[in-house]
Write a protein that holds these residues in place. Structure first.
Motif, short mmCIF file in Angstrom:
data_model
loop_
_atom_site.label_atom_id
_atom_site.label_comp_id
_atom_site.label_asym_id
_atom_site.label_seq_id
_atom_site.Cartn_x
_atom_site.Cartn_y
_atom_site.Cartn_z
N UNK B 199 113.05 95.61 71.14
CA UNK B 199 114.44 95.22 70.94
C UNK B 199 114.45 93.78 70.41
N UNK B 200 115.43 93.51 69.58
CA UNK B 200 115.46 92.24 68.88
C UNK B 200 116.20 91.18 69.68
N UNK B 201 115.41 90.34 70.41
CA UNK B 201 116.05 89.35 71.30
C UNK B 201 116.97 88.39 70.54
N UNK B 202 116.53 87.97 69.35
CA UNK B 202 117.37 87.01 68.61
C UNK B 202 118.62 87.68 68.05
N UNK B 203 118.61 88.99 67.98
CA UNK B 203 119.78 89.73 67.50
C UNK B 203 120.54 90.35 68.65
N UNK B 204 120.55 89.68 69.80
CA UNK B 204 121.26 90.21 70.97
C UNK B 204 120.67 91.51 71.49
N UNK B 205 119.35 91.67 71.38
CA UNK B 205 118.65 92.84 71.89
C UNK B 205 119.10 94.13 71.19
N UNK B 206 119.39 94.04 69.92
CA UNK B 206 119.79 95.25 69.21
C UNK B 206 118.54 96.06 68.85
N UNK B 207 118.80 97.29 68.42
CA UNK B 207 117.70 98.18 68.02
C UNK B 207 117.51 98.03 66.52
N UNK B 208 116.31 97.67 66.13
CA UNK B 208 116.03 97.52 64.70
C UNK B 208 115.39 98.79 64.19
N UNK B 247 124.31 102.46 66.62
CA UNK B 247 124.15 103.78 67.21
C UNK B 247 124.07 104.86 66.13
N UNK B 248 124.88 104.71 65.08
CA UNK B 248 124.83 105.69 63.98
C UNK B 248 123.44 105.68 63.35
N UNK B 249 122.90 104.50 63.14
CA UNK B 249 121.56 104.41 62.54
C UNK B 249 120.54 105.14 63.42
N UNK B 250 120.68 104.95 64.73
CA UNK B 250 119.74 105.57 65.66
C UNK B 250 119.85 107.10 65.58
N UNK B 251 121.07 107.59 65.53
CA UNK B 251 121.28 109.05 65.43
C UNK B 251 120.64 109.59 64.15
N UNK B 284 129.24 109.44 69.24
CA UNK B 284 128.81 108.92 67.94
C UNK B 284 128.30 110.07 67.07
N UNK B 285 127.43 110.90 67.64
CA UNK B 285 126.86 111.99 66.86
C UNK B 285 127.94 112.94 66.37
N UNK B 286 128.86 113.30 67.26
CA UNK B 286 129.94 114.22 66.88
C UNK B 286 130.87 113.58 65.86
#
Lengths: 478, 488
Positions: B199-208, B247-251, B284-286
């Motif tokens: 997780x990206x700590x400098x990006x607020x722990x977002x998922x890259x 979340x969309x990117x993750x899906x 999100x998926x739906x």
């Protein structure tokens, strides 16, 4: 890349191998039929309250007070709860700071574990260490944790009685171990046959299996037999000689319906034997609030007690227990209450004693009614249910029935049980779910339907069975 | 035949399942055990330490720290446990009328009104219906009772999913770093290969997504078949709430890479910022137009967190969508081995998904309780974030959600050397020193995993209002002394 969904083929092989008939095909068919409006009598699972057995009053009062401690402050609380229930609720709330909603220690609330140890001491006459008692969400979780800790690979074998409660076979499959069966002797009232057991062990070892543990279920499930002290000594000696951990499933210890062989714990027999064996045989004993005369299956309360297990091993088991954080706290309180129920002199004692006796006496009568009922049916032979909650009659299926079953793609006992279900609504579990000798068929039913319903149920069964036997009788006998 | 010697007894550490042996010591075990011993000493001799109590900030266990349970929920649970109460008129003066009505409704849903009986192994159907309706109204998309499995908390379903997906050590699961030990332990027990993504700590722990792809490819190049992706939202220990686009990117990623999306959403009711909103991965998926046939998704929730914090009851569910019926049968089979989850926990989960509504007698009080608890959590989080950000060498991301803060500490070379001299990891060393000086128990970042060379600790935001200032005061004093002692 096109999306390919997860296929059955892609799943863990061990999961695919798992079979657990108790909630399998027959149960699912029964549920379907129930949805269609058919009246179903569920005798597939030892689930007393679902068949009308009332919960004991005292534990429910105590737990309700623990669920909602604000009740203790209400001026009217003494009007609806007896003083000893109120006192006992305070006792458990004091042990569980933060109330029922807080995680406890992963091994369970220390005060409850102490109550378990005290119960064991009173029962057996030997001290028990609360540190070696772990509370679990039902005994099944404890069994699974222990088997997970023991089984290293497919060459590790666990001795399991046949017939057995299929949690054992399922868990062994799931963890990738090998089940080494030892057959109980139906002709000898499902007695232990150590000769057969030794043969099984030798055969397994010649196939490269290392036998690690032996499971005993006492009183037995599905078979109900109660092991004698002599049996237990034999088993303990066997485990000592063969270096096996004894896994003693004693969840039905309160359910005993004959007086020749009362329940004795494996631990008591072990300690009575004295000497090196009593210090060296490794034993894990399981108990639960789901059975007995409590029947509180829905609470998921259980424990296991470790005897002669080295401290470092106990630490490893602690690790496994701690992944799930803590067993559910209300279930732990039910266990505490079962371990230290109302005593003579307590306000709630008379009611508690009456309720308990009534349930046990009725179970004893029902065990007899069912055994006799089955024995009065054509081609059905049934050993007496000495203990536990089940009847396991042998159904001697005519050849034509077996052939018809097989051409329908079903095991003969599954075929019979499905027909029984469709004709009478009685939902049982075919004997193949528990294991049986090749070509010998059984079904398991519980002795739990209400006593007043029993005669009608047995007569409905007899009607179906006798006409089934008539329908499929061998022509050569005509 | 003479018996084997005692040293070769069947169950010794050497003969246990190696996967059990491989399990990391639980809960930063050394620290928890030390805290336990210190507590015992303080109870015997109150003067033994320069503080008079242990302040547990290591585990999220709200009720143990004085958070009050919700009255309505407890009324209903008590009535369900002892339905005799419903026969007496005096009950009407003790319990609220809507709790009484709800208890009656729930008892009617349970076959035979038998709360002591095993339920269907997925959980009582009527309660699953209630939960499905709650999920549908949360997300705006349909939800079906047959997709719901009620479980004893979130841990058992995680094990179930791992057992299903993992065939051997050549199977892996993409797991966030940092991540709580439930996932890492389950993987060890199943023999899976943990494929980490950072997780990206400098990006607020977002998922890259690029990091996900990088690690997925690396895993695959080593012959690992990656079966699924675990995402925790809101995050534990990191506390971030993912933004919708992420979340969309993750899906999309899971779809294109053929991964089961394993969404741990147990902190969905713990969101402390108005800038972010919890969106379930199903929603999100739906919303992206992906239905049952398009993505395999397993979502978890539990009663352990939120504003109810009922960890001790072990109540939870998993929603299983996007699997064919053969696979679903296997899910059912594994669930059936444990019979069913505890009924009280099932009832509570249904209450959490269907709380009092406007107009109900308990509504006002319930809303107040709920609001107050979330406010307190949010204020404690804010106070801690500010405090830790003001410390030398420490940075702390905003706790947008969940129950924790996860500050990073820049430990000096001297501190690291001192830790190594004691054969301890630097963040464990820091946490032990903190404990010994202040009685405050936190969990070192190494329990969760972190980018090598970085150090963190996880601290809960559950301190009662009146204790927050004391906590800050003590921690500050310790930290300044520590940084002074180990100044390079």
């Amino acid at each position: 890349m096109g999306r390919k969904g997860l296929d059955y083929e892609d799943l863990n092989e061990n999961v695919k191998k798992v079979q657990y008939a108790v909630r399998g095909e027959l149960y699912l068919r029964a549920s379907e039929l129930q949805k269609e409006g058919k009246r179903i009598i569920f005798t597939n699972v030892g689930n007393p309250h679902a068949l009308g057995q009332k919960p004991l009053t005292f534990p429910r009062q105590v737990v309700a007070l623990c669920q909602a401690p604000f009740l203790l402050d209400d001026p009217n609380v003494g009007l609806i709860f007896p003083a000893d229930a109120i006192a006992r609720a305070k006792h458990y709330l004091a042990m569980a700071p933060g109330g029922l909603g807080a995680y406890s220690d992963s091994r369970g609330i220390p005060g409850v574990r102490k109550e378990v140890a005290e119960f064991i001491q009173r029962r057996d006459g030997y001290p028990s260490d609360p540190e070696l008692i772990y509370l679990t969400d039902g005994a099944s979780k404890g069994v699974m944790q222990m088997l997970n800790a023991i089984i290293r690979n497919g060459r590790d074998g666990i001795l399991v009685p046949v017939p057995q409660y299929p949690l054992y076979s399922a868990a062994i499959s799931l963890f990738g171990g090998s089940l080494v069966p030892y057959y109980l002797d139906e002709e000898a009232n499902w007695g232990l046959d150590l000769v057969n057991t030794r043969q099984s062990v030798a055969a397994a070892r010649s196939n490269g299996i290392t036998i690690r543990a032996m499971v005993i279920i006492n009183p037995g499930n599905p078979t109900g037999q109660c092991l004698s002290e002599a049996n237990l000594k034999e088993i303990l000696n066997f485990c000592y000689q063969e270096n096996l951990v004894l896994l003693a499933d004693e969840v039905y210890q309160q359910n005993v319906y004959q007086d020749e062989r009362p329940f004795i714990s494996s631990r008591k027999v072990l300690f009575d034997m004295g000497g090196p064996i009593s210090r060296e045989v490794q034993l894990v004993s399981f108990h639960t609030v789901s059975k007995g005369y409590w029947g509180e299956c829905g609470q998921r309360g259980g424990y296991f007690e470790m005897t002669n297990i080295p401290p470092k091993t106990v630490d490893e088991i602690y690790k496994v227990a701690s992944i799930a954080l803590s067993p559910n706290v209300p279930g732990q309180i039910f266990m505490g209450l079962m371990m230290s129920p109302p005593k003579p002199g307590d306000i709630s004692y008379p009611k508690f004693a009456t309720e308990s006796k009534s349930i046990l006496d009725s179970l004893r009568r029902r065990a007899q009614i069912m055994t006799d009922g089955f024995n009065s049916c054509r081609n059905v032979v049934c050993n007496f249910t000495e203990g536990a909650m089940y009847s396991f009659p042998q159904i001697r299926l005519p050849q034509r029935a077996m052939d018809t079953a097989r051409s329908a793609g079903k095991e003969p006992d599954v075929f019979y049980c499905l027909k029984l279900l469709e004709a009478t609504g009685i939902s049982t579990v075919p004997g193949s779910g528990f294991g049986q000798k090749e070509g010998v068929f059984h079904l398991r039913t519980t002795i739990l339907p209400a006593e007043e319903d029993m005669p009608a149920i047995m007569s409905s069964f007899k009607k179906f069975n006798d006409s089934f036997m008539e329908q499929y009788q061998d022509y050569s006998k005509l | 035949m003479s018996p084997a010697p005692a040293s070769a007894r069947a169950l010794t550490v050497d003969s246990l399942n190696p996967k059990v042996l491989a399990l990391a010591d639980h809960f930063g075990g050394a620290i928890a055990r030390r805290a336990q011993r210190m507590q015992e000493m303080l109870e015997k001799d109150p003067g033994s330490y320069p503080f008079n109590e242990i302040i547990y900030c290591n585990l999220s266990n709200p009720h143990s720290l004085g958070q009050q349970p919700n009255k309505f929920f407890h009324e209903v649970l008590a009535l369900c446990d002892y339905p005799h109460l419903l026969h007496w008129s005096v009950t009407n003066s003790i319990f609220s009328s809507d709790a009484i009505a709800r208890a009656r409704e729930i008892l009617d849903l349970i076959p035979g009104r038998a709360t002591g009986g095993y339920s269907h192994c997925q959980g009582t159907e009527g309660l699953r219906n209630t939960i499905a309706v709650g999920i549908a109204s949360r997300d705006g998309f349909p939800c079906y009772a047959e997709d719901i499995f009620l479980t004893d908390g979130a841990a058992p379903p995680v094990h179930m999913v791992m057992q299903l997906l993992i065939r051997g050590e050549k199977d892996g699961i993409l797991c966030p770093v940092p991540s709580q030990f439930l996932y890492t332990s389950s993987m060890v027990l199943c023999g899976a290969t943990l494929v980490p993504y950072y997780l990206d700590e400098s990006g607020g722990w977002s998922v890259s997504i690029s990091d996900l792809k990088k690690h997925l490819d690396a895993g695959r190049s080593e012959g690992i078949t990656v079966r699924g992706l675990v995402v925790v939202n809101p995050g534990n220990p990191t506390g971030q709430v993912l933004v919708g686009e992420n979340q969309c990117e993750i899906v999309e990623f899971c779809r294109s890479e053929n991964l089961v999306l394993i969404a741990d959403e147990v902190y969905q009711e713990n969101v402390y910022t108005d800038e972010k909103k919890f969106n379930s991965f199903k929603k999100i998926a739906r919303s992206m137009g992906y239905g049952e046939g398009d993505i395999s998704l397993i979502s978890f929730h539990s009663v352990s967190n939120g504003y109810y914090g009922e960890c001790g009851r072990r109540g939870g569910y998993m929603e299983v969508t996007g699997f064919n019926s053969e696979v679903r049968k296997q899910v059912y089979k594994v669930a059936s081995l444990s019979a069913c989850s505890n009924i009280s926990g099932q009832i509570l989960m249904s209450l959490a998904m269907n709380p009092p509504m406007v107009g109900d007698e308990s509504y006002t009080f319930y809303q107040e309780e709920r609001g107050r608890i979330i406010l307190l959590l949010s204020q404690c989080a804010e106070a801690m974030v500010q405090t830790f950000n003001s410390f030398e060498g420490m940075t702390c991301s905003k706790a947008e959600g969940a129950m924790f803060v996860f500050p990073s500490i820049r430990l000096t070379k001297k501190a690291i050397a001192a830790a190594e001299a004691m054969n301890t990891k630097p963040d464990v060393f820091y946490a032990l020193r903190l404990l010994e000086s202040t009685g405050i128990v936190v969990l070192p970042g190494s329990v969760f995993g972190q980018v090598p060379g970085t150090w963190h600790f996880r601290c809960t935001i559950l301190q009662p209002e009146e204790k927050v200032q004391l906590f800050i005061y003590r921690f500050k004093a310790f930290h300044e002394a520590f940084m002074g002692e180990f100044h390079d």
